[in-house]
Design a protein around this motif. Sequence first.
Motif, short mmCIF file in Angstrom:
data_model
loop_
_atom_site.label_atom_id
_atom_site.label_comp_id
_atom_site.label_asym_id
_atom_site.label_seq_id
_atom_site.Cartn_x
_atom_site.Cartn_y
_atom_site.Cartn_z
N ASP A 114 0.78 -1.21 0.15
CA ASP A 114 -0.12 -0.34 0.12
C ASP A 114 0.99 1.07 -0.10
O ASP A 114 0.12 2.18 -0.40
CB ASP A 114 -0.81 0.03 1.18
CG ASP A 114 -1.31 -1.40 0.89
OD1 ASP A 114 -2.70 -2.23 -0.56
OD2 ASP A 114 -2.81 -1.63 2.09
N ALA A 115 1.24 1.10 0.86
CA ALA A 115 2.50 2.51 0.60
C ALA A 115 3.48 2.62 -0.64
O ALA A 115 3.24 3.48 -0.73
CB ALA A 115 4.20 1.40 2.27
N THR A 140 -1.95 11.09 1.88
CA THR A 140 -1.60 9.34 1.11
C THR A 140 -0.78 9.02 1.46
O THR A 140 -0.32 8.09 2.60
CB THR A 140 -2.43 9.04 0.25
OG1 THR A 140 -3.92 9.88 0.01
CG2 THR A 140 -2.71 7.68 -0.11
N HIS A 144 1.42 7.25 4.69
CA HIS A 144 2.19 5.21 4.99
C HIS A 144 3.16 5.25 5.28
O HIS A 144 3.85 4.42 5.98
CB HIS A 144 1.74 5.16 2.84
CG HIS A 144 0.56 4.21 2.94
ND1 HIS A 144 0.44 3.42 3.45
CD2 HIS A 144 -0.51 5.01 2.87
CE1 HIS A 144 -1.12 2.93 2.78
NE2 HIS A 144 -1.22 4.18 2.03
#
Length: 186
Positions: A114-115, A140, A144
Amino acid sequence: MTDRIERLTFDQLAPAAQSVLEARVKRLGYLGEFFRCTGHQPAILVPFMEMTEALKKALPDRLTELGALTVASVMGNDYERHQHERLSRKLGFGEDWVAAVEQLAPDTAPGLSDAERAVQRLVIAAIEQRGHDVGPLLETAIDHIGPDQAIAVLFLVGRYLTHAIIVNALSLAPPVPSIFEEETQG
């Protein structure tokens, strides 16, 4: 490609440029054409290479390589892309991960965390939108990887854009083939 910019040998480089490039030249076994050209400006090349080393310390290897491969792919800089494919493989990230990054489709590319997806979205948008209106993507990414690493990613984009502009303007050929070309040639 212009022949009006002399391609310097390692011995023709300023001592400070030799110092920052010596380990790289020994590791690779050659002085790349990028450095043979940019060696004409040692006062710029040396801090550029110091920035490169500082970025390696500021970010985990996977984010550094994701950023380098993403910028190189977006900018059509095969010179840098091929080298970072090799480095990513050497670091153990694997060809599947490299291929996923080079798809430039973070929402659908397999095997990205996801990062990594958040960072790649930011990198692509920062280039395509010239840094404008990327606030939500930056937020976002910060969620992360934190603010310090997010700033490092933005510096990384600038570093690899600089490389791409020089390579593309000089039409420099990649010193090594893509890892994916090796597989089809072998």
